[in-house]
Design an enzyme around this catalytic site. Structure first.
Site, PDB file in Angstrom:
ATOM      1  N   HIS A  15      19.252  30.314  16.971  1.00 57.13           N
ATOM      2  CA  HIS A  15      19.881  30.257  15.639  1.00 57.13           C
ATOM      3  C   HIS A  15      20.072  28.795  15.286  1.00 57.13           C
ATOM      4  CE1 HIS A  15      23.212  31.969  12.798  1.00 57.13           C
ATOM      5  NE2 HIS A  15      22.617  30.914  12.260  1.00 57.13           N
ATOM      6  N   HIS A 195      21.231  37.011   8.950  1.00 59.94           N
ATOM      7  CA  HIS A 195      22.630  36.621   9.067  1.00 59.94           C
ATOM      8  C   HIS A 195      23.460  37.793   8.544  1.00 59.94           C
ATOM      9  CE1 HIS A 195      21.044  32.607   9.560  1.00 59.94           C
ATOM     10  NE2 HIS A 195      22.220  32.029   9.506  1.00 59.94           N
ATOM     11  N   GLU A 198      28.993  37.164   9.297  1.00 61.10           N
ATOM     12  CA  GLU A 198      29.523  35.800   9.472  1.00 61.10           C
ATOM     13  C   GLU A 198      30.800  35.729   8.640  1.00 61.10           C
ATOM     14  OE1 GLU A 198      27.071  32.662   7.836  1.00 61.10           O
ATOM     15  OE2 GLU A 198      28.179  31.074   8.874  1.00 61.10           O
TER      16      GLU A 198
HETATM   17  N1  HPA Z   1      24.959  30.962   7.282  1.00 62.74           N
HETATM   18  C1  HPA Z   1      24.297  31.254   6.168  1.00 62.74           C
HETATM   19  N2  HPA Z   1      23.358  30.450   5.679  1.00 62.74           N
HETATM   20  C2  HPA Z   1      23.075  29.321   6.318  1.00 62.74           C
HETATM   21  C3  HPA Z   1      23.748  28.974   7.452  1.00 62.74           C
HETATM   22  C4  HPA Z   1      24.726  29.847   7.975  1.00 62.74           C
HETATM   23  O1  HPA Z   1      25.359  29.646   9.037  1.00 62.74           O
HETATM   24  N3  HPA Z   1      23.237  27.774   7.835  1.00 62.74           N
HETATM   25  C5  HPA Z   1      22.291  27.432   6.954  1.00 62.74           C
HETATM   26  N4  HPA Z   1      22.189  28.371   6.021  1.00 62.74           N
HETATM   27 ZN    ZN Z   2      22.871  30.184  10.366  1.00 62.23          ZN
END
Ligand code: HPA
Ligand code: ZN
Length: 339
Positions: A15, A195, A198
């Site tokens: 990642h 993703h 998060e």
């Molecule tokens: N999350 C979402 N988009 C992103 C991230 C992340 O951690 N890093 C770069 N683009």
């Molecule tokens: Zn990321």
């Protein structure tokens, strides 16, 4: 008992946004190369601006910084710098995310970027044996049609990439927005990662798996809020590419000690440790392993297991996985023979 040597512990980085490795020094050098004015007067001022409270406050800077990336040479230099540093921190295999849609307005195509990154990867593999693969990511804050235009370019040269990912502003842009796009990715025989969880809710993790066909989840740290999903993902062994320092710096947890990683391990989840955007977030992969050791109390034996898990969770071909697993086993055997 001797501490595990985290620097030389063979590990994979799964990642990593290559644009997020742009150090202020290189940012200024490239700005000078192209006659671009940056919003800061010097490297120190830029570094001081790298303080974020949320994912969006980081993304605003991340997109501003990448304005200096203009040519194939820029991308090659950026990747060479990252790969050398990662290799010095024990990374034997890296999978590089990049955002072709964010560069289109500057007139740089997917093909130019992918070829430049691959050139850097080949140089480093010849030098060190470290392997790298490419994963272009769809910007989820844009509409699906925009992502489809990127995918059209990718599918003209699918041999350059190992999969397609989904990133950028999460909340309000669920995976389900991109169901058709990722069906095309799967039909082309490419891997899907996304993703999810998060900043967004656990249901985004479920959607990424069930609706997009993701076989690896990036971040996924909010999964523990849904016990049933946690059990399902743990049973399926779906890897989660966790980035502890990133989560802390972007406000996902108040302190590193509060990070859910130890509880994710207790729940039986297949966790790996990664750095995300190491320049902006001020920790490369080693800093992330050290944070897990020093702030979360995860034992060295477990850290070694997580490094092995990262190699196994990679999309490297069987031959390369075997090569990197062997390096990991030799490293562990050497440790045992030390007094
Ligand atoms: N999350 C979402 N988009 C992103 C991230 C992340 O951690 N890093 C770069 N683009
Ligand atoms: Zn990321």
């Amino acid at each position: 008992m001797q501490l595990l040597d985290l620097v030389n512990l063979p590990k994979a980085e799964l990642h990593l946004h290559i644009e997020g490795t742009l150090e202020p020094e290189m940012m200024f050098a490239l700005a000078a190369r192209h006659g671009i004015q940056l919003p800061w007067n010097c490297v120190v001022e830029a570094r001081e601006a790298f303080r974020f409270g949320t994912l969006q406050s980081f993304l605003d800077l991340y997109y501003a910084g990448m304005a200096v990336l203009r040519t194939a040479e820029d991308f090659r230099d950026l990747a060479l710098a990252y790969l050398r540093r990662a290799n010095a921190e024990g990374v034997v295999h890296a999978e590089l995310f990049f955002n072709p849609q964010a560069h289109r307005a500057k007139g740089i195509s997917f093909l130019t970027i992918a070829r430049a990154l691959k050139e850097a990867a080949d140089v480093i593999e010849a030098e060190t044996g470290m392997t790298s693969l490419l994963i272009p990511c769809v910007l989820r804050h844009l509409d699906e049609a925009d992502g489809m235009r990127m995918l059209d370019e990718v599918l003209e040269h699918p041999e350059l990439v190992v999969g397609v990912g989904l990133d950028s502003s999460e909340v309000g842009h669920p995976p389900s927005k991109f169901t058709r796009l990722f069906r095309r990715v799967r039909d082309a025989g490419l891997n899907v990662v996304a993703h999810a969880g998060e900043e967004g809710p656990p249901d985004y993790i479920r959607q990424a798996i069930d609706e997009l066909g993701a076989t690896r989840i990036d971040h996924g740290v909010r999964i523990l809020e849904d016990a049933e999903l946690t059990q399902k993902v743990a049973r399926a062994g779906i890897p989660l590419t966790v980035c502890p320092v990133s989560n802390w710096r972007l406000g996902g947890c108040a302190t590193l000690a509060d990070h859910p990683l130890p509880r994710m391990l207790d729940a039986g989840l297949n966790v790996t440790i990664n750095s995300d955007d190491p320049s902006y977030l001020q920790a490369y992969i080693l800093g992330n392993y050290e944070a897990v050791r020093n702030s979360m109390g995860v034992a060295d034996a477990q850290l070694a297991t997580l490094a092995k898990a990262s190699i196994d969770a990679s999309f490297a071909c069987g031959k390369d996985i075997l090569k990197h697993e062997n390096a990991w086993m030799r490293f562990m055997d050497k440790g045992k023979s030390r007094p």
